[in-house]
Design a protein around this motif. Structure first.
Motif, PDB file in Angstrom:
ATOM      1  N   LEU A  46       0.262  32.645  69.698  1.00  0.00           N
ATOM      2  CA  LEU A  46       0.133  31.510  70.618  1.00  0.00           C
ATOM      3  C   LEU A  46      -1.277  31.459  71.200  1.00  0.00           C
ATOM      4  CD1 LEU A  46       1.405  29.250  72.361  1.00  0.00           C
ATOM      5  CD2 LEU A  46       1.908  31.005  74.046  1.00  0.00           C
ATOM      6  N   ARG A  85      18.612  25.681  76.299  1.00  0.00           N
ATOM      7  CA  ARG A  85      17.479  26.282  75.643  1.00  0.00           C
ATOM      8  C   ARG A  85      16.195  26.165  76.456  1.00  0.00           C
ATOM      9  NH1 ARG A  85      15.623  24.184  70.713  1.00  0.00           N
ATOM     10  NH2 ARG A  85      17.549  23.046  70.546  1.00  0.00           N
ATOM     11  N   THR A  86      16.106  25.114  77.278  1.00  0.00           N
ATOM     12  CA  THR A  86      14.790  24.852  77.860  1.00  0.00           C
ATOM     13  C   THR A  86      14.632  25.362  79.283  1.00  0.00           C
ATOM     14  OG1 THR A  86      15.624  22.710  78.472  1.00  0.00           O
ATOM     15  CG2 THR A  86      14.289  22.817  76.482  1.00  0.00           C
ATOM     16  N   ARG A  87      15.696  25.926  79.847  1.00  0.00           N
ATOM     17  CA  ARG A  87      15.632  26.174  81.272  1.00  0.00           C
ATOM     18  C   ARG A  87      14.511  27.116  81.708  1.00  0.00           C
ATOM     19  NH1 ARG A  87      20.787  25.446  83.040  1.00  0.00           N
ATOM     20  NH2 ARG A  87      20.283  23.528  81.972  1.00  0.00           N
ATOM     21  N   GLN A  88      14.430  28.264  81.152  1.00  0.00           N
ATOM     22  CA  GLN A  88      13.434  29.203  81.680  1.00  0.00           C
ATOM     23  C   GLN A  88      12.640  29.825  80.534  1.00  0.00           C
ATOM     24  OE1 GLN A  88      16.778  32.484  81.772  1.00  0.00           O
ATOM     25  NE2 GLN A  88      16.872  30.937  83.300  1.00  0.00           N
ATOM     26  N   SER A  89      11.600  30.552  80.917  1.00  0.00           N
ATOM     27  CA  SER A  89      10.735  31.097  79.876  1.00  0.00           C
ATOM     28  C   SER A  89      11.443  32.238  79.165  1.00  0.00           C
ATOM     29  CB  SER A  89       9.429  31.570  80.487  1.00  0.00           C
ATOM     30  OG  SER A  89       9.714  32.420  81.561  1.00  0.00           O
ATOM     31  N   ALA A  90      10.954  32.494  77.957  1.00  0.00           N
ATOM     32  CA  ALA A  90      11.587  33.490  77.109  1.00  0.00           C
ATOM     33  C   ALA A  90      11.670  34.839  77.816  1.00  0.00           C
ATOM     34  CB  ALA A  90      10.799  33.617  75.817  1.00  0.00           C
ATOM     35  N   ARG A 103       5.261  28.661  69.782  1.00  0.00           N
ATOM     36  CA  ARG A 103       6.115  28.350  70.920  1.00  0.00           C
ATOM     37  C   ARG A 103       7.590  28.371  70.548  1.00  0.00           C
ATOM     38  NH1 ARG A 103       4.520  29.312  75.951  1.00  0.00           N
ATOM     39  NH2 ARG A 103       2.623  28.226  76.517  1.00  0.00           N
ATOM     40  N   SER A 104       7.906  27.892  69.345  1.00  0.00           N
ATOM     41  CA  SER A 104       9.336  27.864  69.037  1.00  0.00           C
ATOM     42  C   SER A 104       9.863  29.263  68.752  1.00  0.00           C
ATOM     43  CB  SER A 104       9.690  26.878  67.916  1.00  0.00           C
ATOM     44  OG  SER A 104       8.712  26.854  66.943  1.00  0.00           O
ATOM     45  N   LEU A 138       0.488  26.144  67.025  1.00  0.00           N
ATOM     46  CA  LEU A 138       0.899  26.159  68.428  1.00  0.00           C
ATOM     47  C   LEU A 138       2.408  25.942  68.539  1.00  0.00           C
ATOM     48  CD1 LEU A 138      -0.026  26.066  71.450  1.00  0.00           C
ATOM     49  CD2 LEU A 138      -0.107  23.603  71.201  1.00  0.00           C
ATOM     50  N   ILE A 139       2.895  24.926  67.842  1.00  0.00           N
ATOM     51  CA  ILE A 139       4.322  24.612  67.923  1.00  0.00           C
ATOM     52  C   ILE A 139       5.149  25.760  67.349  1.00  0.00           C
ATOM     53  CG2 ILE A 139       6.125  23.012  67.180  1.00  0.00           C
ATOM     54  CD1 ILE A 139       3.930  20.850  67.077  1.00  0.00           C
ATOM     55  N   GLU A 141      10.440  30.783  72.160  1.00  0.00           N
ATOM     56  CA  GLU A 141      11.592  30.192  72.816  1.00  0.00           C
ATOM     57  C   GLU A 141      12.767  31.168  72.773  1.00  0.00           C
ATOM     58  OE1 GLU A 141      11.185  27.418  74.237  1.00  0.00           O
ATOM     59  OE2 GLU A 141      13.244  27.089  74.922  1.00  0.00           O
TER      60      GLU A 141
END
Ligand SMILES: Nc1ncnc2c1ncn2[C@@H]1O[C@H](COP(=O)(O)OP(=O)(O)OP(=O)(O)O)[C@@H](O)[C@H]1O
Ligand SMILES: [Mg+2]
Lengths: 462, 259
Positions: A274, A204-209, A287-288, A283-284, A291
């Motif tokens: 955002l 999930r965290t590797r690259q930007s959306a 961002r989610s 903010l959270i 994601e």
């Protein structure tokens, strides 16, 4: 037949000859601790609701197919459309249950590696468990269906309550539905497992959306214009058969468009949110969503479809209503019935979406329990955690609901303006229905708060 | 500085040197049991402003429990935790859940073994979060966070998300997050536990520089003797009791202060 679904023969017998008695291991490791209870109960409930709703809808469809009145074929066609529409939220529900299954495997891998089990064994165990849980849920769903039958039987079609008996699908269909639900669980568990072979967070965290290509927007705009012209040319002809055909086509185009631009629009809205976010929770939440706008879309798309259809079809009904005087009694009856059908479809769809949001949320909390526990330890107020969680779903939901309703409104604008003048009641009902749907999802998110309470009050040893 | 004194089994008491500097956090007669197992069996400890204390001991000896009790995460069964804030002594033991949460947010900082940063947020946003929770406008919060990231050698990585950072970099983001509000005590539970020894050195330097270097206290649980050797004092636990207080290096003069 039911017995075979509980214990699929090939894997069980294969392993009996080998080392790991998968059935028994599954049973041993499934025994409830505080956390596993929730993890097992959630998909079971989801599958129970799915089964009950599926049976009710199926009962309704079958009822229309038994009819022999003059307009029976029209009813049959519309009922099939409703059934098809409900598949979107149904799949979302299945996917939600699959995520929970995947999580189970991660928990297990750790335990089982210690005792030397191979990943294959673990996978088979998890698929077996998901299937068993789904089957149990489906059985509970049948009970739910039997209880709901008399209540749903009060719905009027053709001027009188259809009665509980009309919704009875028969033992064969019940068995088929149970099998189908079990199969859905097995397949989605297997698929879900493949996706988490790498650690879920890592993926999930590797690259930007990913940004969706602008060509989607162009295609959508062209399609909307085409549909608009088509619907506009419908003018004020009072031919309801033509109206339904054109509306049906417009509906198909609309659903296609929504799927094309939905994730993109959600991503855009989140990017805007955002930039404007002033508080931690906003903010959270933004961002989610960013994601994975696609994952968010998957959760709320059932609502998007429904609100779009509610507006298009509901406006169609209002539109036709104004010629009430010109119609004979059976046609007026048909109008009323279509309206009832729309409302029922909308409600069932919202129920499914609420259910899958609930399961997703609960799964999300359990997935990220370490993170939530650490945020709590840092002194992040519980209210901020909760707000960011509900904002991440309710924002897109509101946006999607009213956005799709708007697309629907634009498509049938020539009709809407008339409808607003002549039949506001119908529109009020539709809007009320959509608001109720949003509230339902909101309530579901609130209902998962106890899961968070438990996670925070019994933090895993670290 | 880098030499290590072996533990000396004694009946431990708070070290005499706590009089040298004013204590900022004290725990007295802390007892905590989980069912039948005793995690803390009467611990006395005092943390002075600006010192760094390493808590060591075998697995299960109660290190994490002690850290959590001192930080107001887990209430103890008996005993007292006192925090000397700017406005006077606060009895942490008497606080309710939301007051403790506020204390942790405003006065303490935390670094865990696995960063435990929010994966969707960027390094900058993660760091700015405590400030936003404290009510700073986002722009200002991010400005201050930026300073900390640069100071910790993470300049240019502000917009990376946590998954795009190495373990050591993520841990430095966690350190920035722990200190961005100017916390007077930072608690770290095995902050270098998941890192190789070179990265561990870097992270420990960052941690010491951003806490003790600012006149703030650091309490660090560790299994790593080289980490402990860089702290001003080592507290060893066994079975929920303090085995020894050992002053390291020159900060407190003698090597082993026991009573
Ligand atoms: N939440 C809990 N529930 C039950 N027992 C616990 C809990 N937390 C700690 N314990 C017990 O308390 C004792 C001390 O645990 P603690 O986590 O403080 O040890 P530790 O020194 O941090 O160990 P490690 O080096 O392995 O992290 C252990 O015996 C542990 O089993
Ligand atoms: Mg520990």
């Amino acid at each position: 037949m039911t017995a075979t679904t509980l214990a699929p023969p090939p894997p069980a017998s294969a392993s009996r000859s080998g080392r790991a008695p998968i059935g028994r291991l599954t049973w041993l490791l499934s025994r409830p601790t505080a956390q596993t209870k929730a993890v097992l109960a959630l998909p079971a409930i989801a599958f129970a609701v799915t089964t009950a709703l599926l049976l009710i809808v199926l009962g309704g469809v079958m009822m229309f197919w038994r009819w022999t009145i003059a307009d029976a074929d029209l009813y049959q066609m519309l009922s099939v459309i409703a059934l098809v529409l409900l598949i979107v939220p149904l799949i979302a529900l299945g996917g939600a249950a699959a995520r929970l299954s995947a999580r189970r495997r991660d928990d297990r891998l750790a335990t089982l590696r210690l005792i030397g089990a191979t990943p294959g064994v673990v996978t088979r165990m998890t698929v077996l468990e998901s299937t068993a849980v789904a089957t149990l849920g489906a059985l509970a769903g049948v009970v739910l269906y039997l209880i709901a039958m008399p209540i749903v039987g009060l719905l009027p079609f053709q001027g009188e309550p259809i009665g509980a008996g009309a919704l009875w699908v028969g033992p064969g269909a019940i068995l088929l539905v149970i099998l189908a639900v079990a199969a859905l669980a097995a397949v989605s568990a297997a698929i879900g497992l493949r996706q988490v072979t790498i650690s879920p967070l890592g993926v999930r965290t590797r690259q930007s959306a990913p940004r969706l290509h602008w060509s989607r927007v162009v295609v959508s705009v062209v399609a909307i214009l085409a549909a608009y012209v088509m619907l506009g040319s419908l003018g004020s002809s009072g031919d309801w058969m033509l109206t339904i055909i054109v509306l049906g086509t417009g509906l198909g185009i609309g659903v296609g468009i929504l799927n094309l631009i939905g994730p993109w629009a959600i991503g855009m809205a989140a990017r805007l949110a955002l930039r404007r976010a002033k508080t931690a929770s906003r903010l959270i939440a933004a961002r989610s969503i960013l994601e994975s706008p696609k994952a968010t879309w998957r959760q709320v798309s059932g609502v998007a479809m429904t609100s779009f259809i509610a507006v298009v079809a509901g406006t169609g009904v209002s539109f036709m209503d104004q010629f009430q005087g010109d119609y004979d009694a059976p046609t007026r009856m048909l109008m009323a019935d279509i309206r009832t059908g729309i409302l029922v479809t909308v409600l069932i769809s919202f129920l499914m979406v609420a259910c899958s949001v609930g399961v997703n949320q609960a799964a999300g909390i359990l997935d990220r329990r370490d993170l939530y526990v650490s945020l709590d330890r840092l002194g992040m107020p519980r209210s901020v955690i909760e707000q960011s969680r509900s904002r991440a779903i309710l924002g897109p939901l509101r946006f999607t609901t009213f956005g799709s309703a708007l697309v629907g409104g634009v498509l049938v604008f020539p009709l809407t303006s008339l409808a607003l003048i002549f039949a506001p009641v119908s529109l009020v009902v539709i809007v009320g229905c959509l608001v109720a749907g949003v509230l339902m999802v909101w309530g579901t998110i609130k209902a998962t708060a106890p899961v968070m309470t438990r996670v925070l009050s019994e933090p895993e040893r670290m | 500085m880098n030499f290590f004194t072996p533990p000396q089994p004694t009946n431990a008491m708070p070290p005499a040197n706590s009089a040298q500097r004013p204590p900022i956090l004290t725990g007295s007669s802390l007892v905590k049991t989980y069912g039948s197992s005793t995690a803390l069996a009467g611990v006395d400890i005092a943390i002075a402003a600006g010192e760094s204390v390493a808590i060591m001991g075998a697995s299960g000896s109660g290190k994490t429990t002690l850290l959590h009790t001192l930080a107001g995460i887990t209430p103890s069964d008996s005993g007292h935790v006192g925090f000397y804030s700017a406005s006077g002594l606060v009895d942490v033991t008497a606080m309710n859940e939301s007051e403790r949460s506020r204390l942790r947010r405003e006065a303490f900082g935390f670094v865990f073994q696995q960063g435990l940063l929010i994966p969707e947020l960027t390094a900058l946003e993660n760091t700015a979060l405590p400030l936003m929770l404290a009510g700073y406008p986002r722009r200002e919060a991010e400005g201050r966070a930026q300073h900390w990231l640069v100071a910790l050698g993470l300049g240019g990585m502000e917009t990376r998300r946590i998954g795009e950072l190495s373990g050591g970099q993520a841990q430095r983001v966690a350190i920035a997050r722990a200190q961005v509000t100017g916390a007077t005590v930072v608690f770290a539970d095995e902050p270098t536990g998941a890192l190789d020894s070179a990265t561990s050195e870097d992270v420990m330097s960052a941690l010491l520089g951003s806490t003790v270097g600012q006149g703030h206290a650091l309490v660090v649980v560790t299994h790593d003797e080289t980490v402990a050797a860089r702290c001003s004092r080592v507290v060893r636990l066994r079975d929920g009791r303090v085995l020894s207080h050992t002053a390291v290096g020159t900060t407190f003069g003698s090597n082993a202060v026991t009573a």
